[in-house]
Design a protein around this motif. Sequence first.
Motif, mmCIF file in Angstrom:
data_model
loop_
_atom_site.group_PDB
_atom_site.id
_atom_site.type_symbol
_atom_site.label_atom_id
_atom_site.label_comp_id
_atom_site.label_asym_id
_atom_site.label_seq_id
_atom_site.Cartn_x
_atom_site.Cartn_y
_atom_site.Cartn_z
ATOM 1 N N GLU A 42 0.829 -1.209 0.000
ATOM 2 C CA GLU A 42 0.000 0.000 0.000
ATOM 3 C C GLU A 42 0.862 1.256 0.000
ATOM 4 O O GLU A 42 0.539 2.243 -0.667
ATOM 5 N N LEU A 43 1.963 1.226 0.741
ATOM 6 C CA LEU A 43 2.864 2.376 0.750
ATOM 7 C C LEU A 43 3.458 2.585 -0.635
ATOM 8 O O LEU A 43 3.559 3.721 -1.107
ATOM 9 N N GLN A 44 3.842 1.505 -1.290
ATOM 10 C CA GLN A 44 4.416 1.598 -2.632
ATOM 11 C C GLN A 44 3.397 2.126 -3.635
ATOM 12 O O GLN A 44 3.728 2.924 -4.505
ATOM 13 N N MET A 45 2.154 1.705 -3.490
ATOM 14 C CA MET A 45 1.123 2.084 -4.458
ATOM 15 C C MET A 45 0.513 3.453 -4.181
ATOM 16 O O MET A 45 0.095 4.139 -5.116
ATOM 17 N N GLN A 46 0.452 3.870 -2.902
ATOM 18 C CA GLN A 46 -0.281 5.091 -2.554
ATOM 19 C C GLN A 46 0.584 6.184 -1.959
ATOM 20 O O GLN A 46 0.091 7.282 -1.710
ATOM 21 N N GLY A 47 1.857 5.913 -1.714
ATOM 22 C CA GLY A 47 2.706 6.897 -1.062
ATOM 23 C C GLY A 47 2.535 6.843 0.447
ATOM 24 O O GLY A 47 1.871 5.958 0.976
ATOM 25 N N ARG A 48 3.149 7.817 1.116
ATOM 26 C CA ARG A 48 3.052 7.807 2.580
ATOM 27 C C ARG A 48 3.113 9.220 3.121
ATOM 28 O O ARG A 48 3.600 10.132 2.461
ATOM 29 N N ALA A 49 2.624 9.376 4.337
ATOM 30 C CA ALA A 49 2.674 10.669 5.017
ATOM 31 C C ALA A 49 4.132 10.991 5.333
ATOM 32 O O ALA A 49 4.865 10.132 5.835
ATOM 33 N N GLN A 50 4.522 12.204 5.027
ATOM 34 C CA GLN A 50 5.898 12.618 5.290
ATOM 35 C C GLN A 50 6.195 12.512 6.779
ATOM 36 O O GLN A 50 5.428 12.966 7.614
ATOM 37 N N GLY A 51 7.316 11.873 7.103
ATOM 38 C CA GLY A 51 7.732 11.728 8.494
ATOM 39 C C GLY A 51 7.086 10.574 9.232
ATOM 40 O O GLY A 51 7.375 10.360 10.404
ATOM 41 N N SER A 52 6.229 9.819 8.543
ATOM 42 C CA SER A 52 5.563 8.712 9.235
ATOM 43 C C SER A 52 6.522 7.547 9.437
ATOM 44 O O SER A 52 7.490 7.379 8.708
ATOM 45 N N HIS A 53 6.220 6.760 10.441
ATOM 46 C CA HIS A 53 6.962 5.544 10.741
ATOM 47 C C HIS A 53 6.057 4.389 10.333
ATOM 48 O O HIS A 53 4.849 4.443 10.552
ATOM 49 N N HIS A 54 6.620 3.349 9.751
ATOM 50 C CA HIS A 54 5.799 2.252 9.243
ATOM 51 C C HIS A 54 6.006 0.984 10.054
ATOM 52 O O HIS A 54 7.135 0.524 10.222
ATOM 53 N N ILE A 55 4.903 0.445 10.546
ATOM 54 C CA ILE A 55 4.863 -0.896 11.131
ATOM 55 C C ILE A 55 3.554 -1.521 10.658
ATOM 56 O O ILE A 55 2.480 -1.023 11.001
ATOM 57 N N PRO A 56 3.609 -2.586 9.872
ATOM 58 C CA PRO A 56 2.358 -3.217 9.441
ATOM 59 C C PRO A 56 1.555 -3.697 10.648
ATOM 60 O O PRO A 56 2.121 -4.154 11.647
ATOM 61 N N ARG A 57 0.256 -3.580 10.544
ATOM 62 C CA ARG A 57 -0.608 -3.960 11.664
ATOM 63 C C ARG A 57 -0.345 -5.392 12.125
ATOM 64 O O ARG A 57 -0.393 -5.692 13.316
ATOM 65 N N GLY A 58 -0.009 -6.273 11.216
ATOM 66 C CA GLY A 58 0.241 -7.672 11.561
ATOM 67 C C GLY A 58 1.457 -7.889 12.449
ATOM 68 O O GLY A 58 1.590 -8.942 13.074
ATOM 69 N N MET A 59 2.347 -6.911 12.514
ATOM 70 C CA MET A 59 3.548 -7.028 13.356
ATOM 71 C C MET A 59 3.491 -6.126 14.581
ATOM 72 O O MET A 59 4.434 -6.094 15.375
ATOM 73 N N LEU A 60 2.411 -5.384 14.755
ATOM 74 C CA LEU A 60 2.372 -4.343 15.780
ATOM 75 C C LEU A 60 2.621 -4.872 17.195
ATOM 76 O O LEU A 60 3.382 -4.272 17.953
ATOM 77 N N GLU A 61 2.018 -5.977 17.559
ATOM 78 C CA GLU A 61 2.207 -6.514 18.907
ATOM 79 C C GLU A 61 3.678 -6.775 19.199
ATOM 80 O O GLU A 61 4.180 -6.459 20.270
ATOM 81 N N PHE A 62 4.367 -7.349 18.227
ATOM 82 C CA PHE A 62 5.773 -7.701 18.405
ATOM 83 C C PHE A 62 6.665 -6.465 18.445
ATOM 84 O O PHE A 62 7.629 -6.411 19.197
ATOM 85 N N ARG A 63 6.333 -5.466 17.658
ATOM 86 C CA ARG A 63 7.121 -4.227 17.627
ATOM 87 C C ARG A 63 6.843 -3.356 18.849
ATOM 88 O O ARG A 63 7.698 -2.586 19.270
#
Length: 130
Positions: A42-63
Motif C-alpha cells: 500500500e505504501l508503494q502504491m499510494q505513497g506515505r505521510a511525510q515523516g511517518s513511521h511504518h509498522i504493518p498492523r500484523g507485526m504491531l504486537e511484536f514491535r
Amino acid sequence: MALTVAQMMEAANAAVPRISVADAMARIEAGALLLDVRDAPELQMQGRAQGSHHIPRGMLEFRADPATQFHDPELRKDRAVILHCASGGRAALAGKLLKDMGYGEVFNLGGLSDWKEGGGPASEPVDPGM
C-alpha cells in the motif's frame, strides 16, 4: 462469546479518539509518533505521510512489546502515538491494541487520504516503471 467485527470496531472507536490533521500535526511537532499501519504494498502504491513511521498492523504486537526481539524503539509508552491506515479502521483496531498493551496517549488520524486532504505532506507512490 465470539466477537463480531462491528463489536470490535465499536470498542476500538470508543477507546481511541479520532483527531484532526491539524491536531495531529501539533502533536507530532510536540514529539508524537505518526504511525502508518498499512501493508508495504500500500505504501508503494499510494505513497506515505511525510515523516511517518511504518509498522504493518500484523507485526504491531511484536514491535510494541519491549520484551520481544522485534521491539521497535520508536514505540514507547511515554510517547503519544497517532495511527493511520487507508481509511481509519485498521488504525482504530491497532490503537485499541496499543491501549490494551499499556500505551497511554493513542489517537486515530483515519486514513492517508484524510492526512493529504487536511494539508499533510506526503510522498508520491513508487513508480512501477511500466
